[in-house]
Motif scaffolding. Structure first.
Motif, short mmCIF file in Angstrom:
data_model
loop_
_atom_site.label_atom_id
_atom_site.label_comp_id
_atom_site.label_asym_id
_atom_site.label_seq_id
_atom_site.Cartn_x
_atom_site.Cartn_y
_atom_site.Cartn_z
N ARG A 114 0.85 -1.18 0.00
CA ARG A 114 0.00 0.00 0.00
C ARG A 114 0.89 1.24 0.00
NH1 ARG A 114 -5.31 0.20 1.78
NH2 ARG A 114 -4.99 -1.73 2.95
N ASP A 115 0.70 2.09 -1.00
CA ASP A 115 1.45 3.35 -1.11
C ASP A 115 2.97 3.12 -1.07
OD1 ASP A 115 -0.97 4.74 -1.19
OD2 ASP A 115 -1.04 4.89 1.00
N GLY A 116 3.43 2.12 -1.80
CA GLY A 116 4.86 1.90 -1.94
C GLY A 116 5.54 1.22 -0.77
N GLN A 117 4.79 0.72 0.19
CA GLN A 117 5.37 -0.01 1.31
C GLN A 117 4.59 -1.31 1.51
OE1 GLN A 117 5.61 2.39 4.84
NE2 GLN A 117 6.78 4.01 3.84
N TYR A 118 5.29 -2.37 1.89
CA TYR A 118 4.59 -3.63 2.04
C TYR A 118 4.22 -3.88 3.50
CZ TYR A 118 9.02 -5.97 3.40
OH TYR A 118 10.18 -6.35 4.01
N ASP A 119 3.20 -4.69 3.65
CA ASP A 119 2.63 -4.98 4.96
C ASP A 119 3.28 -6.25 5.51
OD1 ASP A 119 1.05 -5.70 7.16
OD2 ASP A 119 -0.76 -4.82 6.26
N MET A 120 4.20 -6.09 6.45
CA MET A 120 4.92 -7.24 7.00
C MET A 120 4.00 -8.23 7.73
SD MET A 120 8.44 -5.50 8.37
CE MET A 120 8.93 -7.06 9.13
N GLY A 199 10.77 -1.51 4.48
CA GLY A 199 10.64 -0.63 3.32
C GLY A 199 10.23 0.79 3.63
N ALA A 200 10.14 1.17 4.91
CA ALA A 200 9.81 2.55 5.26
C ALA A 200 10.89 3.49 4.73
CB ALA A 200 9.67 2.68 6.77
N ILE A 201 10.46 4.65 4.23
CA ILE A 201 11.39 5.61 3.62
C ILE A 201 11.68 6.73 4.60
CG2 ILE A 201 11.75 7.16 1.69
CD1 ILE A 201 11.65 4.19 0.95
N GLN A 202 12.95 7.14 4.64
CA GLN A 202 13.36 8.21 5.56
C GLN A 202 14.51 9.01 4.94
OE1 GLN A 202 13.62 7.13 9.74
NE2 GLN A 202 15.42 8.45 10.01
N LEU A 203 14.43 10.33 5.09
CA LEU A 203 15.52 11.21 4.67
C LEU A 203 16.59 11.17 5.75
CD1 LEU A 203 16.77 13.37 2.83
CD2 LEU A 203 15.47 15.08 4.13
N LEU A 205 20.80 12.06 6.89
CA LEU A 205 21.98 12.88 6.64
C LEU A 205 23.23 12.02 6.66
CD1 LEU A 205 21.06 15.93 8.92
CD2 LEU A 205 20.63 15.64 6.47
N GLN A 206 24.30 12.54 6.08
CA GLN A 206 25.56 11.80 6.01
C GLN A 206 26.02 11.37 7.40
OE1 GLN A 206 28.80 14.04 4.32
NE2 GLN A 206 29.95 12.21 3.77
N GLU A 207 26.43 10.12 7.51
CA GLU A 207 26.91 9.50 8.74
C GLU A 207 25.82 9.34 9.80
OE1 GLU A 207 30.03 8.26 9.02
OE2 GLU A 207 30.28 8.89 6.94
N GLN A 208 24.58 9.51 9.42
CA GLN A 208 23.50 9.37 10.39
C GLN A 208 23.15 7.90 10.61
OE1 GLN A 208 19.91 11.54 9.43
NE2 GLN A 208 18.67 10.42 10.92
N GLN A 209 22.84 7.59 11.87
CA GLN A 209 22.30 6.28 12.23
C GLN A 209 20.84 6.48 12.64
OE1 GLN A 209 25.89 5.29 14.95
NE2 GLN A 209 25.06 3.28 14.35
N GLY A 210 19.99 5.62 12.17
CA GLY A 210 18.57 5.77 12.47
C GLY A 210 17.91 4.46 12.82
N VAL A 211 16.81 4.56 13.54
CA VAL A 211 16.00 3.40 13.89
C VAL A 211 14.65 3.55 13.21
CG1 VAL A 211 14.92 2.08 15.75
CG2 VAL A 211 17.16 3.15 16.11
N CYS A 212 14.23 2.54 12.47
CA CYS A 212 12.97 2.59 11.75
C CYS A 212 11.79 2.67 12.73
CB CYS A 212 12.82 1.36 10.86
SG CYS A 212 11.25 1.29 9.96
N GLU A 213 10.89 3.61 12.48
CA GLU A 213 9.74 3.79 13.36
C GLU A 213 8.71 2.67 13.20
OE1 GLU A 213 8.14 7.62 12.63
OE2 GLU A 213 9.89 8.71 13.42
N ARG A 214 8.74 1.99 12.07
CA ARG A 214 7.76 0.92 11.83
C ARG A 214 8.17 -0.41 12.44
NH1 ARG A 214 6.20 -0.16 5.92
NH2 ARG A 214 4.44 -1.24 6.91
N CYS A 215 9.48 -0.73 12.38
CA CYS A 215 9.89 -2.08 12.79
C CYS A 215 11.13 -2.11 13.68
CB CYS A 215 10.14 -2.93 11.54
SG CYS A 215 11.55 -2.38 10.55
N ASP A 216 11.66 -0.91 14.05
CA ASP A 216 12.84 -0.82 14.93
C ASP A 216 14.11 -1.38 14.30
OD1 ASP A 216 11.34 0.37 16.97
OD2 ASP A 216 10.76 -1.57 17.79
N ASN A 217 14.13 -1.54 12.99
CA ASN A 217 15.33 -1.99 12.31
C ASN A 217 16.35 -0.85 12.23
OD1 ASN A 217 17.03 -3.64 10.55
ND2 ASN A 217 16.31 -2.32 8.90
#
Length: 230
Positions: A114-120, A199-203, A205-217
């Motif tokens: 749905r809208d470019g992301q899949y439902d896990m 498949g969640a999309i996020q902007l 920055l260089q050298e940034q570490q992030g945690v996915c809000e959908r699945c904590d990956n």
């Protein structure tokens, strides 16, 4: 009992002429299965639902018995095929008359993109692995999820896809094999990245570490924005 007794292994106590009877029995089973498929209205195996697959497997078991066992008479097997056809027709009638019966027997279509992301959760519920899912998408000409507006898994196992127009394609997770995409915990450059798990999309920055809000990956791969090849 003698080990590796070829006479016992090949024909046991049956006469050689029983092979002619086997040929007749196989022809009988073949014609019964063919007649069932013609009468049931099936055009191909890809159209088989879960219920129809159970019927075909039952037919295969009966056909195998009549083909290979000399003590299995032909008429009872023909009766099995006849009553299975009646059961098949009655079940189709019940599914058509009572929608809840059809939903219980075959299930319903499941939205998995749905809208470019899949439902896990939907994929897990259908016992579909990500690798198998991505393979199906590649075979349908999809390079990344951002090309797909809606994806529906039909009751017969086929995948129906509704694509974005070229102008509306959004960044998405690549469905290509691992050798064709990079995965980072700390992204090397600024840009749009896709969670490697959901498949969640996020902007980022260089050298940034992030945690996915959908699945904590915590692992990310560059999001693709290419349009489909027509």
């Amino acid at each position: 009992m003698k080990t590796l007794d070829w006479e016992r292994m090949l024909l046991n106590e049956l006469p050689t002429t029983f092979m002619l009877e086997v040929a007749v029995r196989v022809l009988f089973a073949y014609l019964l299965v063919f007649a069932f498929l013609k009468l049931s209205g099936r055009r191909g195996v890809r159209q088989l639902s879960l219920f129809e697959l159970v019927v075909i497997l039952t037919l295969g078991s009966a056909a195998g018995d009549v083909a290979f066992y000399e003590d299995v008479p032909l008429l009872p097997i023909a009766g099995v095929f006849f009553f299975l056809l009646l059961l098949y027709r009655a079940t189709l009638w019940a599914m058509d008359r009572f929608p809840r019966v059809g939903l219980w027997i075959e299930g319903g279509p499941v939205t998995i993109i749905r809208d470019g992301q899949y439902d896990m959760p939907a994929l897990r519920q259908q016992n579909i692995s990500c690798d198998e899912f991505f393979m199906e998408l590649r075979q349908l000409g999809v390079e990344h999820l951002g090309q797909v507006r809606l994806g529906i898994l039909e009751v017969d196992g086929d995948l129906s896809l509704y694509y974005y127009s070229d102008e509306m394609v959004r960044p998405g997770l690549s469905v290509l094999p691992e050798e064709f995409k990079s995965c980072y915990r700390k992204v090397p450059d600024s840009g749009m990245y896709a969670c490697s798990t959901c498949g969640a999309i996020q902007l980022m920055l260089q050298e940034q570490q992030g945690v996915c809000e959908r699945c904590d990956n915590e692992h990310w791969t560059p999001a693709l924005e290419s349009t489909r090849c027509h």
